[in-house]
Scaffold this active site. Structure first.
Site, mmCIF file in Angstrom:
data_model
loop_
_atom_site.group_PDB
_atom_site.id
_atom_site.type_symbol
_atom_site.label_atom_id
_atom_site.label_comp_id
_atom_site.label_asym_id
_atom_site.label_seq_id
_atom_site.Cartn_x
_atom_site.Cartn_y
_atom_site.Cartn_z
ATOM 1 N N SER A 158 48.855 40.926 44.561
ATOM 2 C CA SER A 158 49.414 40.129 45.661
ATOM 3 C C SER A 158 48.487 39.016 46.127
ATOM 4 O O SER A 158 48.553 38.586 47.275
ATOM 5 C CB SER A 158 49.754 41.053 46.834
ATOM 6 O OG SER A 158 48.593 41.785 47.208
ATOM 7 N N GLY A 159 47.596 38.536 45.247
ATOM 8 C CA GLY A 159 46.793 37.356 45.572
ATOM 9 C C GLY A 159 47.570 36.102 45.196
ATOM 10 O O GLY A 159 48.784 36.164 44.906
ATOM 11 N N THR B 83 41.892 36.756 46.940
ATOM 12 C CA THR B 83 42.309 35.453 47.508
ATOM 13 C C THR B 83 42.041 35.433 49.008
ATOM 14 O O THR B 83 41.520 34.459 49.555
ATOM 15 C CB THR B 83 43.822 35.225 47.253
ATOM 16 O OG1 THR B 83 44.034 35.187 45.852
ATOM 17 C CG2 THR B 83 44.301 33.932 47.893
ATOM 18 N N GLY C 22 37.096 27.242 48.647
ATOM 19 C CA GLY C 22 38.308 26.446 48.635
ATOM 20 C C GLY C 22 38.820 26.201 47.239
ATOM 21 O O GLY C 22 38.579 26.991 46.332
ATOM 22 N N GLU D 240 30.076 22.071 45.977
ATOM 23 C CA GLU D 240 29.480 23.352 45.595
ATOM 24 C C GLU D 240 28.684 23.174 44.319
ATOM 25 O O GLU D 240 28.750 22.115 43.669
ATOM 26 C CB GLU D 240 30.568 24.412 45.445
ATOM 27 C CG GLU D 240 31.244 24.736 46.775
ATOM 28 C CD GLU D 240 32.293 25.825 46.700
ATOM 29 O OE1 GLU D 240 32.119 26.757 45.911
ATOM 30 O OE2 GLU D 240 33.279 25.733 47.438
ATOM 31 N N ASP E 227 41.751 46.964 37.357
ATOM 32 C CA ASP E 227 42.917 47.740 36.903
ATOM 33 C C ASP E 227 43.686 47.034 35.780
ATOM 34 O O ASP E 227 44.104 47.668 34.810
ATOM 35 C CB ASP E 227 43.879 48.005 38.073
ATOM 36 C CG ASP E 227 43.191 48.731 39.218
ATOM 37 O OD1 ASP E 227 42.271 49.523 38.951
ATOM 38 O OD2 ASP E 227 43.571 48.504 40.374
ATOM 39 N N HIS F 105 27.378 36.228 42.486
ATOM 40 C CA HIS F 105 27.267 35.156 43.492
ATOM 41 C C HIS F 105 25.866 35.233 44.065
ATOM 42 O O HIS F 105 25.417 36.313 44.467
ATOM 43 C CB HIS F 105 28.306 35.340 44.596
ATOM 44 C CG HIS F 105 28.452 34.122 45.447
ATOM 45 N ND1 HIS F 105 27.468 33.699 46.308
ATOM 46 C CD2 HIS F 105 29.453 33.216 45.536
ATOM 47 C CE1 HIS F 105 27.875 32.582 46.907
ATOM 48 N NE2 HIS F 105 29.071 32.275 46.453
ATOM 49 N N ARG G 40 25.720 28.639 39.250
ATOM 50 C CA ARG G 40 25.432 29.971 39.806
ATOM 51 C C ARG G 40 24.591 30.879 38.933
ATOM 52 O O ARG G 40 23.832 31.682 39.440
ATOM 53 C CB ARG G 40 26.740 30.692 40.040
ATOM 54 C CG ARG G 40 27.370 30.226 41.261
ATOM 55 C CD ARG G 40 28.462 31.135 41.643
ATOM 56 N NE ARG G 40 29.168 30.379 42.666
ATOM 57 C CZ ARG G 40 30.392 30.571 43.027
ATOM 58 N NH1 ARG G 40 31.082 31.518 42.473
ATOM 59 N NH2 ARG G 40 30.934 29.843 43.960
ATOM 60 N N HIS H 26 30.551 39.093 41.646
ATOM 61 C CA HIS H 26 31.506 38.233 42.362
ATOM 62 C C HIS H 26 32.752 37.906 41.557
ATOM 63 O O HIS H 26 33.853 37.931 42.082
ATOM 64 C CB HIS H 26 30.767 36.939 42.715
ATOM 65 C CG HIS H 26 31.597 35.911 43.422
ATOM 66 N ND1 HIS H 26 32.172 36.147 44.646
ATOM 67 C CD2 HIS H 26 31.942 34.642 43.087
ATOM 68 C CE1 HIS H 26 32.829 35.061 45.037
ATOM 69 N NE2 HIS H 26 32.720 34.144 44.096
ATOM 70 N N ARG I 40 31.848 30.371 35.309
ATOM 71 C CA ARG I 40 32.876 29.663 36.076
ATOM 72 C C ARG I 40 32.263 28.675 37.064
ATOM 73 O O ARG I 40 31.330 29.002 37.799
ATOM 74 C CB ARG I 40 33.704 30.674 36.867
ATOM 75 C CG ARG I 40 34.807 30.063 37.698
ATOM 76 C CD ARG I 40 35.491 31.144 38.499
ATOM 77 N NE ARG I 40 34.564 31.723 39.426
ATOM 78 C CZ ARG I 40 34.579 31.495 40.733
ATOM 79 N NH1 ARG I 40 35.475 30.692 41.269
ATOM 80 N NH2 ARG I 40 33.710 32.072 41.526
ATOM 81 N N SER J 191 38.679 28.780 40.556
ATOM 82 C CA SER J 191 39.577 29.906 40.285
ATOM 83 C C SER J 191 40.897 29.827 41.045
ATOM 84 O O SER J 191 41.938 30.202 40.495
ATOM 85 C CB SER J 191 38.883 31.228 40.559
ATOM 86 O OG SER J 191 38.067 31.129 41.677
ATOM 87 N N LEU J 192 40.883 29.347 42.297
ATOM 88 C CA LEU J 192 42.166 29.222 43.000
ATOM 89 C C LEU J 192 43.017 28.164 42.292
ATOM 90 O O LEU J 192 44.231 28.302 42.144
ATOM 91 C CB LEU J 192 41.951 28.849 44.476
ATOM 92 C CG LEU J 192 41.327 29.934 45.376
ATOM 93 C CD1 LEU J 192 41.079 29.393 46.782
ATOM 94 C CD2 LEU J 192 42.185 31.188 45.457
HETATM 95 C C1 SIN Z 1 31.958 30.450 47.671
HETATM 96 O O1 SIN Z 1 32.531 30.050 48.674
HETATM 97 O O2 SIN Z 1 30.745 30.360 47.492
HETATM 98 C C2 SIN Z 1 32.786 31.095 46.602
HETATM 99 C C3 SIN Z 1 33.584 30.079 45.920
HETATM 100 C C4 SIN Z 1 33.933 30.542 44.530
HETATM 101 O O3 SIN Z 1 33.442 31.555 44.065
HETATM 102 O O4 SIN Z 1 34.680 29.817 43.862
#
Ligand code: SIN
Length: 533
Positions: free
Chosen positions: A15-16, A45, A51, A118, A220, A241, A287, A348, A383, A388-389
Site C-alpha cells: 500500500s505504498g 512511502t 522527496g 541530495e 516479503d 543510509h 551514499r 535503508h 541508487r 525511488s518515488l
Molecule cells: C533522505 O531523505 O535522505 C532519503 C531519500 C532517499 O532515500 O531517496
C-alpha cells in the site's frame, strides 16, 4: 475445512506509492483487490522525507539527471530504463499533483517549486512537501483509492505463498494465479484467485539489526516471488543510509540527506569534518561512499557514532525547512541550530529485487513487480537519492499499461485447493521466533554489512542456512502467524543477499569487499533463478 476464495481481476500487494498508483491506474479496467499486511499507512512511502527527484527546473536537463543516475549506479544501470524513467517523470508528476499532492513552492517570491539537493545530484531537483513528502503523498493516494468503486483494500492481510500452476501440478508453463492469505486479526486463511498479481511490497531493511525502514520491511515480495520460481537479481546491493539519528530512545529516525543538501557537514565527535579525505564532493558524495567513510571513521576513532553539523543555519531556517526533523531532534534534547546531531548508518534501501523490465514483467507469467521490490535496472549498483518515488510513479504507470496489454487469463478449469493445515497446532514456543528473528538480523549486520569479506560471508551463510532449517520445522509444526511468516521471509531474503554477495568477486557500488577491493572490467548483474518447483 472449507476455505473462502476471493476473486478479482488484479491482485495488488502493498500500500505504498507503487501499490496505490498501480491500483488507481488499473481500476478503470477491472476489479482491484489491494492487500496490505498491517495498516495502509505502514509502508516506506509514508516515511520518505527527501522527496521526488524530477527535472523541472530550466537550468536542469534530462541528460544531467541521467548522468547523475548512471554515475551513482557504478556501471550497472540500464541506460534506456534510466532515460525513460527520467524523461517520463514530469508527466507522471503532474498526475500526482492533479490527484491533490502539494509540493513546496519557492519562498523568495519567484514562481516554481522549492527544489532540494541530495548526494550525487549535480542540480537541485528534489520536489518536497516540507520534510514529510511521503506522508503527504500517501494520504492523498489512500483517500483516492478508498473512494474508487473498483478498488477494495484489505488491511492485516499477509500473503503466505503465491499459487502457481506448477504448484497445482497443472501442465504447461508455470503461471501465477493468486495467493494464500492470512487474515492476521481473525486467523482465517483464504485464497485469492487472480490472473494478475502485482507485487509492490517494498524493501527488506528488517533483515538488518539497524534500519531506518518501518517494521513491515521484511522482503516479503522477494521471498514470495523466489518461492514461486521467479528470478531474483542484485540482492548484494543493500543501501545503508549514512545518517540515521543515534540515540538510545530513537528507533530508526532518519536525518534526511536534504539536510546535507542545505549545507550540513559530516564531522567526527570532536567536530572535525572528514568527508573531503574520502571524496572531493565531501558530504554530498553518493551514499555508498559516505556510509563507508562514516563506518571507517567510527572504526578509526572507536566512537559509536559520527555527527552532522548544521549549526551555521538559523533555527528559523531549520524549523521552516525541516519541521519534522527539527522537532524530533528537539524531543531527544538535540537543538539542530546549536548542537551536533549524532548519526550512524543503517539499512535503508534494497537495490536488487525481483528481476523485471521497466513495465514490471517478471520471469513468472501473471506476476508483475513495481517499486523497491522490483529490480529493473534503474539503480544499478547504487541508487541515487530520491529516485525511488519517481521510479514507483513511472513504473506503476508502465506496468499497468503492460498488464492491460497482456490480458492474462486464468486456466478455465482452475480450482484452488483448500489450505492444508496438516498436523499444525498453535505454537507454545513464540520465544523461538523472537530469538531467531534477532539472530538473523544480528548475523546480517555483523557479517553482511557495509564492508564485507569472503570469510564473514561464508560464516553468515552457514548460520543463516542452519536457522532456515529450524524455521522450516517450526513453520510446518505450528499454525502460521504473521510473525512466523515474516521470520521465514527475512531468513530467506538474508540467504539470497549472501548468495548474491558471494558471487560478486569485485567491489562495485554498494557491495564492498576487502577481498576484491577493485572493479572488474565488465559490469554484470547477479541473477538467481527462482526456486525449482
Ligand atoms: C533522505 O531523505 O535522505 C532519503 C531519500 C532517499 O532515500 O531517496
Amino acid at each position: 475445512m472449507k476455505m473462502r476464495t476471493e476473486s478479482c481481476d488484479f491482485l495488488i500487494v502493498g500500500s505504498g506509492i507503487a501499490g496505490l498508483m498501480s491500483a488507481l491506474y488499473l481500476a478503470p479496467y477491472g476489479r482491484v483487490l489491494l492487500l496490505t499486511k498491517k495498516k495502509l499507512s505502514d509502508c516506506s512511502t509514508n516515511r520518505a522525507q527527501g522527496g521526488i527527484a524530477c527535472v523541472i527546473d530550466e537550468q536542469d536537463s534530462f541528460d544531467q539527471h541521467v548522468i547523475d543516475t548512471l554515475n551513482a549506479g557504478a556501471g550497472l544501470c540500464n541506460e534506456s530504463v534510466v532515460r525513460k524513467i527520467v524523461s517520463e517523470g514530469p508527466e507522471r508528476l503532474n498526475e500526482l499533483i492533479n490527484l491533490g499532492v502539494r509540493f513546496n513552492h519557492r519562498h523568495d517570491g519567484r514562481p516554481g517549486f522549492d527544489l532540494g539537493r541530495e548526494g550525487g545530484h549535480s542540480q537541485r531537483r528534489v520536489l518536497h512537501a516540507g520534510d514529510i513528502t511521503g506522508q503527504k503523498i500517501e494520504s492523498v493516494l489512500v483517500k483516492r483509492a478508498m473512494r474508487h468503486p473498483a478498488i477494495t483494500m484489505m488491511e492485516n492481510a499477509m500473503l503466505i505463498d503465491l499459487i502457481t500452476t506448477r504448484w497445482l501440478r497443472r501442465p504447461g508453463d508455470n503461471q501465477c494465479v493468486g495467493a494464500y492469505v492470512l487474515n492476521e486479526k481473525s486467523g482465517e486463511i483464504f485464497a485469492v484467485r487472480s490472473p494478475v498479481t502485482v507485487m509492490a511490497t517494498g524493501g527488506c531493511g528488517k533483515v538488518y539489526l539497524y534500519t531506518c525502514n518501518p517494521d513491515i520491511a521484511t522482503g516479503d515480495g522477494i521471498a514470495l516471488a523466489w518461492r514461486a520460481g521467479a528470478k531474483i537479481t542484485n540482492m548484494e546491493f543493500i543501501q545503508f543510509h549514512p545518517t540515521c539519528l543515534y540515540h538510545p530512545k530513537a528507533k530508526r529516525f532518519l536525518i534526511s540527506e536534504a539536510v546535507r543538501g542545505e549545507g550540513a557537514e559530516l564531522v567526527d565527535t570532536n567536530g572535525r569534518a572528514f568527508m573531503k579525505k574520502y571524496d572531493k564532493r565531501g558530504s554530498l558524495a553518493p551514499r555508498d561512499i559516505v556510509a563507508r567513510a562514516i563506518d571507517s571513521e567510527m572504526k578509526r576513532t572507536g566512537a559509536p557514532y559520527c555527527c552532522l553539523d548544521i549549526r551555521h543555519k538559523s533555527s528559523e531556517f531549520l524549523k521552516a525547512r525541516f519541521p519534522n526533523i527539527y522537532n524530533t531532534c528537539l524531543e531527544f534534547g538535540i537543538d539542530m541550530a546549536n548542537d551536533l546531531i549524532p548519526i550512524v548508518p543503517s539499512a535503508h534501501y534494497m537495490g536488487g529485487g525481483i528481476k523485471t523490465s521497466i513495465d514490471g514483467v517478471t520471469s513468472l507469467p501473471g506476476l508483475y513487480a513495481v517499486g523497491e521490490t522490483a529490480c529493473n535496472g534503474l539503480h544499478g549498483a547504487n541508487r541515487l537519492a530520491s529516485n525511488s518515488l519517481l521510479e514507483a510513479l513511472v513504473c506503476a504507470y508502465e506496468t499497468s499499461g503492460r498488464v492491460i496489454a497482456d490480458a492474462c487469463v486464468l486456466p478455465k478449469t482452475l480450482r484452488i485447493p483448500a489450505w492444508h493445515y496438516g498436523k499444525a497446532v498453535a505454537s507454545d514456543e513464540a520465544v523461538m521466533v523472537a530469538h531467531n528473528w534477532m539472530e538473523v538480523r544480528t548475523c546480517m549486520w555483523d557479517y553482511v554489512g557495509i564492508v564485507r569479506t569472503n570469510k564473514r560471508l561464508a560464516r553468515a551463510q552457514n548460520r543463516v542456512r542452519n536457522l532456515r532449517r529450524e524455521i522450516r520445522e517450526y513453520y510446518f509444526d505450528y499454525l502460521v502467524t504473521t510473525d512466523t511468516l515474516e521470520l521465514r521471509n527475512i531468513a530467506l531474503v538474508a540467504e539470497l543477499i549472501i548468495r548474491c554477495a558471494l558471487r560478486r568477486k569485485e567491489s562495485r557500488g554498494l557491495h564492498y569487499t576487502l577481498d576484491y577491493p577493485s572493479l572488474l572490467p565488465q559490469a554484470r548483474n547477479t541473477i538467481l533463478p527462482g526456486r525449482k518447483l
